[in-house]
Design a protein around this motif. Sequence first.
Motif, PDB file in Angstrom:
ATOM      1  N   LEU A   1       0.843  -1.174   0.056  1.00 37.40           N
ATOM      2  CA  LEU A   1       0.321   0.478   0.016  1.00 37.40           C
ATOM      3  C   LEU A   1       1.161   1.147   0.237  1.00 37.40           C
ATOM      4  O   LEU A   1       1.054   2.112   0.783  1.00 37.40           O
ATOM      5  N   LYS A   2       1.453   1.433  -1.052  1.00 38.77           N
ATOM      6  CA  LYS A   2       2.320   2.469  -1.285  1.00 38.77           C
ATOM      7  C   LYS A   2       1.647   4.050  -0.750  1.00 38.77           C
ATOM      8  O   LYS A   2       0.981   4.647  -1.896  1.00 38.77           O
ATOM      9  N   GLY A   3       2.758   4.226  -0.159  1.00 39.90           N
ATOM     10  CA  GLY A   3       2.114   5.871   0.392  1.00 39.90           C
ATOM     11  C   GLY A   3       1.212   5.794   0.876  1.00 39.90           C
ATOM     12  O   GLY A   3       0.315   6.922   1.871  1.00 39.90           O
ATOM     13  N   PHE A   4       0.761   4.847   1.608  1.00 38.85           N
ATOM     14  CA  PHE A   4      -0.568   4.584   1.770  1.00 38.85           C
ATOM     15  C   PHE A   4      -0.333   4.365   4.681  1.00 38.85           C
ATOM     16  O   PHE A   4       0.640   4.221   4.860  1.00 38.85           O
ATOM     17  N   GLY A   5      -0.540   5.203   5.508  1.00 39.97           N
ATOM     18  CA  GLY A   5      -0.115   4.694   6.552  1.00 39.97           C
ATOM     19  C   GLY A   5      -1.838   3.931   7.496  1.00 39.97           C
ATOM     20  O   GLY A   5      -2.650   4.688   7.063  1.00 39.97           O
ATOM     21  N   ILE A   6      -1.870   2.802   7.929  1.00 38.32           N
ATOM     22  CA  ILE A   6      -2.962   2.154   7.462  1.00 38.32           C
ATOM     23  C   ILE A   6      -4.005   2.579   8.457  1.00 38.32           C
ATOM     24  O   ILE A   6      -5.150   2.500   8.057  1.00 38.32           O
ATOM     25  N   GLU A   7      -3.335   3.182   9.503  1.00 35.44           N
ATOM     26  CA  GLU A   7      -4.162   3.476  10.827  1.00 35.44           C
ATOM     27  C   GLU A   7      -4.401   5.358  10.512  1.00 35.44           C
ATOM     28  O   GLU A   7      -5.835   5.317  10.525  1.00 35.44           O
ATOM     29  N   GLU A   8      -4.131   6.011   9.362  1.00 30.40           N
ATOM     30  CA  GLU A   8      -4.077   7.034   9.494  1.00 30.40           C
ATOM     31  C   GLU A   8      -4.871   7.222   8.116  1.00 30.40           C
ATOM     32  O   GLU A   8      -5.430   8.342   8.901  1.00 30.40           O
ATOM     33  N   LEU A   9      -5.071   6.870   7.035  1.00 27.39           N
ATOM     34  CA  LEU A   9      -5.860   6.481   6.233  1.00 27.39           C
ATOM     35  C   LEU A   9      -7.258   6.143   6.014  1.00 27.39           C
ATOM     36  O   LEU A   9      -6.811   5.290   5.085  1.00 27.39           O
ATOM     37  N   THR A  10      -7.957   5.346   7.372  1.00 27.84           N
ATOM     38  CA  THR A  10      -8.754   4.906   7.051  1.00 27.84           C
ATOM     39  C   THR A  10      -9.871   4.666   6.229  1.00 27.84           C
ATOM     40  O   THR A  10     -10.172   4.058   5.470  1.00 27.84           O
ATOM     41  N   LEU A  11     -10.401   5.845   5.897  1.00 31.56           N
ATOM     42  CA  LEU A  11     -11.524   6.377   5.133  1.00 31.56           C
ATOM     43  C   LEU A  11     -11.031   6.333   3.721  1.00 31.56           C
ATOM     44  O   LEU A  11     -11.810   5.661   3.012  1.00 31.56           O
ATOM     45  N   ALA A  12      -9.261   6.608   3.588  1.00 31.24           N
ATOM     46  CA  ALA A  12      -9.073   6.137   1.983  1.00 31.24           C
ATOM     47  C   ALA A  12      -9.199   4.623   1.371  1.00 31.24           C
ATOM     48  O   ALA A  12     -10.253   4.650   0.678  1.00 31.24           O
ATOM     49  N   ILE A  13      -8.494   3.934   2.661  1.00 27.50           N
ATOM     50  CA  ILE A  13      -8.777   2.701   2.518  1.00 27.50           C
ATOM     51  C   ILE A  13     -10.032   1.891   2.558  1.00 27.50           C
ATOM     52  O   ILE A  13      -9.897   1.185   1.596  1.00 27.50           O
ATOM     53  N   THR A  14     -10.670   2.381   3.014  1.00 27.21           N
ATOM     54  CA  THR A  14     -12.148   1.993   2.900  1.00 27.21           C
ATOM     55  C   THR A  14     -12.863   2.581   1.450  1.00 27.21           C
ATOM     56  O   THR A  14     -12.910   1.239   1.420  1.00 27.21           O
ATOM     57  N   ALA A  15     -11.818   4.016   1.135  1.00 20.90           N
ATOM     58  CA  ALA A  15     -13.145   4.291  -0.055  1.00 20.90           C
ATOM     59  C   ALA A  15     -12.787   3.443  -1.347  1.00 20.90           C
ATOM     60  O   ALA A  15     -13.227   2.793  -2.164  1.00 20.90           O
ATOM     61  N   ALA A  16     -10.885   2.903  -1.196  1.00 20.75           N
ATOM     62  CA  ALA A  16     -10.957   2.285  -2.245  1.00 20.75           C
ATOM     63  C   ALA A  16     -11.193   0.570  -1.855  1.00 20.75           C
ATOM     64  O   ALA A  16     -11.282   0.696  -3.471  1.00 20.75           O
ATOM     65  N   GLY A  17     -11.482   0.463  -0.793  1.00 19.46           N
ATOM     66  CA  GLY A  17     -11.938  -0.893  -1.413  1.00 19.46           C
ATOM     67  C   GLY A  17     -13.116  -1.067  -1.289  1.00 19.46           C
ATOM     68  O   GLY A  17     -14.008  -1.655  -1.855  1.00 19.46           O
ATOM     69  N   ALA A  18     -14.759  -0.098  -1.359  1.00 19.21           N
ATOM     70  CA  ALA A  18     -15.524   0.034  -2.453  1.00 19.21           C
ATOM     71  C   ALA A  18     -15.821   0.348  -3.623  1.00 19.21           C
ATOM     72  O   ALA A  18     -16.219  -0.560  -4.197  1.00 19.21           O
ATOM     73  N   THR A  19     -14.785   0.283  -3.835  1.00 21.97           N
ATOM     74  CA  THR A  19     -14.301   0.852  -5.315  1.00 21.97           C
ATOM     75  C   THR A  19     -13.916  -0.710  -5.975  1.00 21.97           C
ATOM     76  O   THR A  19     -14.700  -0.659  -7.160  1.00 21.97           O
ATOM     77  N   LEU A  20     -12.854  -1.362  -5.373  1.00 20.63           N
ATOM     78  CA  LEU A  20     -12.839  -2.911  -6.098  1.00 20.63           C
ATOM     79  C   LEU A  20     -14.266  -3.578  -6.039  1.00 20.63           C
ATOM     80  O   LEU A  20     -14.440  -4.842  -6.557  1.00 20.63           O
ATOM     81  N   HIS A  21     -14.641  -3.646  -4.918  1.00 21.46           N
ATOM     82  CA  HIS A  21     -15.872  -4.371  -4.596  1.00 21.46           C
ATOM     83  C   HIS A  21     -16.689  -4.302  -5.666  1.00 21.46           C
ATOM     84  O   HIS A  21     -17.718  -4.675  -6.200  1.00 21.46           O
ATOM     85  N   TYR A  22     -16.973  -2.769  -5.921  1.00 22.53           N
ATOM     86  CA  TYR A  22     -17.932  -2.286  -6.769  1.00 22.53           C
ATOM     87  C   TYR A  22     -17.707  -3.000  -8.186  1.00 22.53           C
ATOM     88  O   TYR A  22     -18.784  -3.480  -9.438  1.00 22.53           O
ATOM     89  N   LEU A  23     -16.176  -2.906  -8.179  1.00 18.20           N
ATOM     90  CA  LEU A  23     -15.808  -2.967  -9.670  1.00 18.20           C
ATOM     91  C   LEU A  23     -16.368  -5.233  -9.828  1.00 18.20           C
ATOM     92  O   LEU A  23     -16.452  -5.723 -10.555  1.00 18.20           O
ATOM     93  N   LYS A  24     -15.477  -5.627  -9.197  1.00 17.06           N
ATOM     94  CA  LYS A  24     -16.100  -7.114  -8.507  1.00 17.06           C
ATOM     95  C   LYS A  24     -17.414  -6.995  -8.843  1.00 17.06           C
ATOM     96  O   LYS A  24     -17.814  -8.368  -9.393  1.00 17.06           O
ATOM     97  N   THR A  25     -17.946  -6.735  -8.570  1.00 13.35           N
ATOM     98  CA  THR A  25     -19.949  -6.537  -8.223  1.00 13.35           C
ATOM     99  C   THR A  25     -20.442  -6.353  -9.800  1.00 13.35           C
ATOM    100  O   THR A  25     -21.057  -7.330 -10.261  1.00 13.35           O
ATOM    101  N   THR A  26     -19.680  -5.358 -10.804  1.00  9.69           N
ATOM    102  CA  THR A  26     -19.999  -5.064 -11.433  1.00  9.69           C
ATOM    103  C   THR A  26     -19.392  -5.962 -13.023  1.00  9.69           C
ATOM    104  O   THR A  26     -19.212  -6.019 -13.952  1.00  9.69           O
TER     105      THR A  26
END
Length: 680
Positions: free
Chosen positions: A27-52
Motif C-alpha cells: 500500500l504505497k504511500g498509505f498509512g494504514i491507521e492514518e488513512l482509514t477512510l481512504a483505504i475504505t473508499a478504495a475497498g468500496a471501489t474494488l468491491h463495486y468493480l467485482k460486483t459489476t
Amino acid sequence: TFMVDDWVYQYDTARDLMLRHFETTSLKGFGIEELTLAITAAGATLHYLKTTEHNQLQHINAVQRIAEDKYVWLDRFTIRNLELLDSPFHDGVPLIKVIDKTQSPMGARMLRRWLLLPLKDAKPIEERLSVVDYFLRSPLSVVEGQGVRFSISTQLQSLGDLERLISKVPMARVTPREVVQLKKSLQCIETIKNICAASNQTTLQKWADQLNPCLHIRNRIEKEIQPEPPALANRGGIIASGVHTELDELREISSSSKDYLLKIQQKAAEETGITTLKISFNNVFGYYLEVTNSHKNKVPASWIRKQTLTNAERYITEELKVFEEKILGAEEKINAIEQKLFEQIVKDLAEYVQPIQVNANVLAQIDCLISFATIASENNYTKPHLTDDGTLQIKDGRHPVIEKQLPVGESYVPNDIFLDRDTQQIIIITGPNMAGKSALLRQTALIVLMAQSGSFVPASHATISLVDKIFTRVGASDNISSGESTFMVEMNETASILNNISNDSLVLLDEIGRGTSTYDGISIAWSIAEYLHNHPLHKPKTLFATHYHELTELAEVYTKIKNFNVSVHEHEGKIIFLRKLKQGGSQHSFGIQVAKMAGMPANLIQRANEMMHKLEEKSLREQNRQQLRSAPAQQMQLNIFDPMSDEMKDIIQQLKLLDINKTSPVEALMKLIELKGMVR
C-alpha cells in the motif's frame, strides 16, 4: 455507511476487502491507521468493480496517493495560464508539445504527470538531472557501440504500450498480435537492461536491476505463437508448428484437402467423361460437384442432385460428404485446440503482470529523461543549480515555447531575474503593451517548473531555490455559466493565491485590478503588493506586472519592492520593442501606438490622440485646482497665464501674430480690448 454509485457499503467490510486484495503487494504511500477512510473508499471501489463483472483485477497491484508534501502545488488556474498541456487559442502551442520527445506511450503519459506534479525534494530532482546530464554527454554504449541515448531511443521506438497491453491480460482481452508485441517489447527490455547495467551512471544501474526481461514467458511466446498471428483469437493460425502433435496432424489434413479435392474431381471427370466438371463449396450444403446442362445426361445415378441453376446443376456424392465431415471436423478441432493453447499462454502470462508493470514504469522514466536530454541538446538548455536559501536567479532566461515560434532569423531576447526573501522579494514590472511583460512572467514560472521536473532549462545559468507552490494570475476571462464576471474571476483567482501562499511560493501577477474602475483597480493592486510584502509569516517571491504606474511609488516606501521596466525605443511616433528588462519604472503604455500597429483606421488613431491630450490637460488642470484648494492662504499665488488653458493658447497665438513695430497706438488699444475680452 456510504455509497458508490447507489451501492451501500459498511466501512469495515470495504476496508477488509481492500487489505485482502493487497495482502501480497504494498500500500504505497498509505498509512494504514492514518488513512482509514481512504483505504475504505478504495475497498468500496474494488468491491463495486467485482460486483459489476470486472472480477479480474490482478493488474491493480498497488494504490498510491498524491502526497502534498512531495509535489509542487499547481492549481487549475496556473495550469491553464501557463498553458502546460493545452492552449485556449486555436493556434496556440502548449509547453508539452515543445518538450515531449518521448518514444513510447508510457513515456508520453509520464511526462504529462511530471509537468503537473513537479517535485519538491532536491534528491530525486538531482537524480533526474544527473541522468539527463549523462544522456546529454551520451558516451558510447558498450552493448550497442553507439551513443547511449541513441541506442536506448532506438529500442524505445519498438516498444508497445506495455501498461495498456498488460492490463488486458488478467481480463483475457489480449489478442494474439498484442501477445507477440509483448514478446518484442521484452526483447527490447533485455537490450535496454544490458545498456543501463554497462553504464557508469548510478541511477541507470539501479533501474537495470529493476528491469525484468521475463525470459521464461518471452521464450515460450517465441516458441508457441506464430510470428505474424491474426488479430483475433478465433481466426486460427495462432499456434506455431511443433507445439501440439494432434494440432500438427489436423493441419496436415487441412492443408492437403485441396490436393485431395483435385484428385476427386479428376477421378469423377475420367469416369463420367464430363470435361467441364468442377468442385466448389458454399455454406448451404458444403462441397458439391457442378455439371453444365450440356453434360447432365452423363451424371451417374448415384449422384444426388442438390440445386438446379439456369446453365448447370449441382450434385453431392457419398465420397464428398465423408471428406467434408473430415475437413470441417479438422478445422473445428484446430480452432478448439488453438484457442485452448492460447488461453493457457494468456493465463500463464498473467503471473507476469507486476514485473511487466515495473518494467513499464522504469522505461517511462528513462524515456522522459532522454526526452529532456534531447530538448536540452536541440535548444541549448543548461543544468539548473538547486538551493534552499530562498534565492531565484536566472541569467539570460528564455521562454521555451515562444523562442520556438519566432520567425526565421529572429532570435529571442533573454532576460535576467533575481528574487529573494530579504532584498528583492517583489518586482513591479511596468512597460508598454506588447513589450513582453507577460512572457517574462510565464518564462520565469516555466523555468522553475521545468527544473523541478528534472529538466535542463532555457537559460545560460539558473540558481533555483526549490518552491512548494506556483501561483499565476494572468489574462482576462469570465465564467458566464456560473454568473461570474471577468473581474469576479480575477478576484477569485487572486483570493486563492493570497489564502494559500507560503514562504517558498512563487507568485506571478499580471494586470491585477484592470477589470474595474481605475481607482478601484489601483487601490486593490496596491493593497495586494503591500499584503505580500508585509505578511507576518510568508514572504513569497513575486513578479507583479502592471500598467498602473502609480504602483512604482511602492519602491519608495518598501525596501524589498523594486521597480523594473521592459524597455522600448520611440522614434518619429513609432515604437520599437527592445524586450529587455532594466531597472526603474516606466511612465508610458503606448496603447495608441499598439492600436495603430494592429491596423486601426487612421482617423480613429488621430481622434484617440486628440482625446488623450485633452484628458491629460483636464487631469493636470484638476490637479492644479486641488493644489490651490489645499494650499494655505499665504502660499496661494494666482497665475493669470494658465499654461494649460485653451484661452491662454489663443492669447499667445494672437501675440505672436502681432508686429509691434507696425502697430499704431489706436490699433494697440483695440488689440488690448480684444485680449481682455478673451480673458473674460
